[in-house]
Design a protein around this motif. Structure first.
Motif, mmCIF file in Angstrom:
data_model
loop_
_atom_site.group_PDB
_atom_site.id
_atom_site.type_symbol
_atom_site.label_atom_id
_atom_site.label_comp_id
_atom_site.label_asym_id
_atom_site.label_seq_id
_atom_site.Cartn_x
_atom_site.Cartn_y
_atom_site.Cartn_z
ATOM 1 N N THR A 306 0.469 -1.349 0.580
ATOM 2 C CA THR A 306 0.160 0.037 0.239
ATOM 3 C C THR A 306 0.583 1.039 0.330
ATOM 4 O OG1 THR A 306 -0.291 -0.189 2.472
ATOM 5 C CG2 THR A 306 -1.692 -0.825 1.523
ATOM 6 N N LEU A 307 0.522 2.392 -0.398
ATOM 7 C CA LEU A 307 1.170 3.914 -0.420
ATOM 8 C C LEU A 307 1.254 4.168 0.640
ATOM 9 C CD1 LEU A 307 -0.766 5.276 -2.437
ATOM 10 C CD2 LEU A 307 0.946 4.494 -3.340
ATOM 11 N N LYS A 308 0.699 3.764 1.784
ATOM 12 C CA LYS A 308 1.371 3.981 3.365
ATOM 13 C C LYS A 308 2.792 2.640 3.694
ATOM 14 C CE LYS A 308 -0.447 3.943 7.784
ATOM 15 N NZ LYS A 308 -1.385 3.375 8.986
ATOM 16 N N ASN A 309 2.626 1.776 3.233
ATOM 17 C CA ASN A 309 3.234 0.595 3.781
ATOM 18 C C ASN A 309 4.593 1.059 3.047
ATOM 19 O OD1 ASN A 309 4.422 -2.607 3.297
ATOM 20 N ND2 ASN A 309 3.550 -1.660 5.332
ATOM 21 N N GLU A 336 -2.655 9.520 -6.225
ATOM 22 C CA GLU A 336 -1.823 8.688 -5.822
ATOM 23 C C GLU A 336 -0.851 9.228 -5.846
ATOM 24 O OE1 GLU A 336 -1.623 4.597 -7.419
ATOM 25 O OE2 GLU A 336 -3.265 4.165 -7.469
ATOM 26 N N PHE A 337 0.609 9.396 -6.043
ATOM 27 C CA PHE A 337 1.072 10.731 -6.336
ATOM 28 C C PHE A 337 1.168 11.076 -4.866
ATOM 29 C CE2 PHE A 337 4.217 13.471 -6.434
ATOM 30 C CZ PHE A 337 5.614 12.635 -5.812
ATOM 31 N N PHE A 338 0.078 12.264 -4.647
ATOM 32 C CA PHE A 338 -0.184 13.631 -4.188
ATOM 33 C C PHE A 338 0.283 12.456 -3.013
ATOM 34 C CE2 PHE A 338 -0.704 15.868 -7.512
ATOM 35 C CZ PHE A 338 -0.016 16.435 -7.702
ATOM 36 N N GLU A 339 -0.717 11.137 -2.345
ATOM 37 C CA GLU A 339 -1.114 10.272 -1.526
ATOM 38 C C GLU A 339 -0.472 10.516 -0.331
ATOM 39 O OE1 GLU A 339 -3.394 7.145 -0.057
ATOM 40 O OE2 GLU A 339 -4.022 7.614 -1.338
ATOM 41 N N PHE A 340 0.769 9.421 -1.722
ATOM 42 C CA PHE A 340 1.965 8.507 -1.050
ATOM 43 C C PHE A 340 2.750 10.054 -0.939
ATOM 44 C CE2 PHE A 340 6.444 8.395 -2.045
ATOM 45 C CZ PHE A 340 6.701 7.277 -1.813
ATOM 46 N N VAL A 341 3.088 11.465 -1.107
ATOM 47 C CA VAL A 341 4.086 12.329 -0.849
ATOM 48 C C VAL A 341 3.175 12.818 0.697
ATOM 49 C CG1 VAL A 341 4.411 14.551 -1.267
ATOM 50 C CG2 VAL A 341 4.273 13.564 -3.360
ATOM 51 N N GLN A 342 1.633 12.749 1.097
ATOM 52 C CA GLN A 342 1.210 13.052 2.091
ATOM 53 C C GLN A 342 2.239 12.092 3.057
ATOM 54 O OE1 GLN A 342 -0.915 15.792 2.832
ATOM 55 N NE2 GLN A 342 0.028 16.597 0.722
ATOM 56 N N LYS A 343 2.589 11.132 3.072
ATOM 57 C CA LYS A 343 2.688 9.787 4.214
ATOM 58 C C LYS A 343 4.050 10.859 4.738
ATOM 59 C CE LYS A 343 0.228 7.263 2.920
ATOM 60 N NZ LYS A 343 -1.565 7.976 3.392
ATOM 61 N N PHE A 344 5.058 11.865 4.681
ATOM 62 C CA PHE A 344 6.200 12.137 4.675
ATOM 63 C C PHE A 344 5.663 13.452 5.066
ATOM 64 C CE2 PHE A 344 7.201 9.427 1.460
ATOM 65 C CZ PHE A 344 8.186 7.841 2.084
ATOM 66 N N LYS A 345 6.920 14.185 6.348
ATOM 67 C CA LYS A 345 6.410 14.951 7.037
ATOM 68 C C LYS A 345 7.576 15.834 6.074
ATOM 69 C CE LYS A 345 3.033 13.256 10.927
ATOM 70 N NZ LYS A 345 3.110 13.609 12.073
ATOM 71 N N LYS A 346 8.897 15.823 7.175
ATOM 72 C CA LYS A 346 10.212 16.156 6.984
ATOM 73 C C LYS A 346 11.233 16.279 5.094
ATOM 74 C CE LYS A 346 11.185 16.795 11.518
ATOM 75 N NZ LYS A 346 12.297 16.914 12.734
ATOM 76 N N THR A 347 10.587 14.703 4.887
ATOM 77 C CA THR A 347 11.122 14.206 4.366
ATOM 78 C C THR A 347 10.777 15.191 2.906
ATOM 79 O OG1 THR A 347 11.682 12.484 4.839
ATOM 80 C CG2 THR A 347 12.442 12.315 2.490
ATOM 81 N N LYS A 348 11.748 15.883 1.465
ATOM 82 C CA LYS A 348 10.751 16.463 0.782
ATOM 83 C C LYS A 348 10.929 15.390 -0.608
ATOM 84 C CE LYS A 348 13.110 20.919 1.220
ATOM 85 N NZ LYS A 348 13.924 21.993 1.070
#
Length: 431
Positions: A306-309, A336-348
């Motif tokens: 999954t994107l979260k995993n 889906e890509f934007f959903e994946f990006v949201q899983k990161f806070k500090k990482t660009k």
């Protein structure tokens, strides 16, 4: 010349007569074909099953290129590069039909020519002077199957209806890279169970045409790894991307990922004089991941996280490799890509977005190459299960001299345990 023709199910099949010459190629259950003196140089053309993707086709090139290399040990042969077109993943609608794309769009032809003689298909047509191919061999399996591996090839009745039909003038018409005017003078189906280089005796002794076309060349396999590893890697090292595509990827690395060849220890030299050891390359201060989605969600559902995993797995690599930037090569739709990006806070998180000009000039294939080039220069790379896109990145990193620990990693499926999630096989470069 061939002395007779036999008709099988509407296909003209090349027949044969006995000859005493022991050097003539011997089929497994048929007498050898007659042959005469061929003109020089001769041209070898090939194509691949329409369903095969871009990165598998690159592997088939290596097989055919090494066949041409051994042919040139005895007489001059030139490999005609098959134009690119209409592959499954090339789906950008505004580009229309992506066909008749020359190899020079994607690859450095001068680099290829340091290994074997190659020519673009359109240049071949100019040299020949008319849109003709001498002989076509449509490779197929054996109808009766096989219970053991042994090299053999036979001119056989076509198992399935081939892609070629004879017109009212006796010319063979078919999908010659979407060039409607091109035709072949002779056609035959060939059942083949063979290494690519083992076609040499047949091509030299059993064919007389100036040009020979092998269709569905993916049926020919590499030689034994222990014997052909160095030959594989020699051909592979010659397959450098075009200078323009590398420049685009390098500019992106410099602007967004703080990466350049001098700092990353990834400077290129003439490949014929370039030998790198594992660990020579450092790579740019970013992680690269190939995040395959779309068809993989169904074809390999158990191995796709999954994107979260996926985000969770990627975060485990950031601290050990001291990186806080992630480059993503993905076929995921925007949402889906934007959903994946949201899983990161500090990482660009970055991905390559081509301009209209780049997309129009280099097509979907060029954009995929830019993605691969950027992934190949990362400090650490994480790929996708049994993906040829990922495999080609592994090879680029071997050539550049990255450590295998930073290269042969893959995302595990959300339902896979540690034992099931086998990491990619490490295939060391040979010189």
């Amino acid at each position: 010349m061939f002395t007779s023709l036999v008709i099988f199910s509407g296909c003209y099949m090349i027949s044969a007569e006995d000859m005493a010459d022991k050097d003539v190629f011997q089929t497994s259950n048929q007498p050898p074909l007659q042959f005469g003196q061929a003109k020089e140089p001769r041209y070898l053309l090939y194509d691949v099953n329409p369903g095969e993707g871009f990165n598998l086709r690159r592997d088939v090139y290596i097989r055919v290129a090494n066949l041409v290399k051994v042919l040139n040990e005895d007489e001059p042969w030139i490999l005609v590069l098959p134009p690119w077109g209409r592959l499954y993943h090339w789906q950008t609608r505004e580009l229309g039909a992506q066909i008749k794309i020359p190899w020079s769009t994607f690859f450095d032809l001068e680099s290829l020519r340091k290994h074997i003689p190659v020519i673009e298909f359109e240049d071949y047509l100019k040299v020949i002077g008319k849109p003709v191919i001498g002989e076509v061999y449509y490779l197929q399996s054996y109808k009766e199957g096989w219970d053991k591996w042994e090299e053999k090839m036979d001119i056989r009745e076509c198992i399935d209806k081939p892609r070629y039909q004879q017109d009212e003038n006796g010319k063979w018409r078919g999908p010659f890279f979407y060039y409607d005017e091109v035709y072949a003078e002779k056609f035959a189906c060939m059942s083949a169970q063979s290494y690519a280089v083992s076609m040499k005796p047949f091509l030299m002794k059993n064919t007389t045409a100036r040009s020979v076309f092998l269709d569905r060349a993916e049926a020919l396999i590499h030689g034994m790894f222990s014997e052909w590893s160095a030959e594989y890697w020699t051909a592979r090292r010659s397959m450098r991307f075009s200078r323009e595509l590398r420049d685009i990827g390098d500019a992106f690395r410099e602007k967004y990922l703080r990466s350049n060849d001098k700092k990353d220890r990834t400077e290129l030299k003439d490949w014929t004089n370039m030998k790198r050891k594992h660990g020579d390359a450092l790579g740019g201060p970013y992680l690269a991941v190939h995040l395959r989605r779309k068809d993989y969600l169904h074809a390999h559902s158990k191995q796709v996280p999954t994107l979260k995993n996926a985000a969770k797995q990627i975060k485990k690599f950031l601290i050990p490799y001291d990186v806080q930037r992630v480059f993503v090569a993905t076929d995921a739709p925007d949402e889906e890509f934007f959903e994946f990006v949201q899983k990161f806070k500090k990482t660009k998180i970055y991905r390559f977005e081509p301009t209209k000009e780049i997309l129009e000039k280099y097509k979907d294939g060029g954009v995929a190459i830019i993605d691969q080039w950027i992934c190949a220069h990362a400090r650490v790379f994480v790929g996708t299960y049994v993906s040829t896109f990922t495999f080609r990145i592994h090879e680029e990193r071997e050539i550049l001299g990255f450590s295998q620990e930073s290269t042969y990693n893959r995302l595990c499926g959300s339902e896979e345990d540690d034992k099931e999630c086998e990491q990619p096989t490490k295939w060391s470069i040979s010189y």
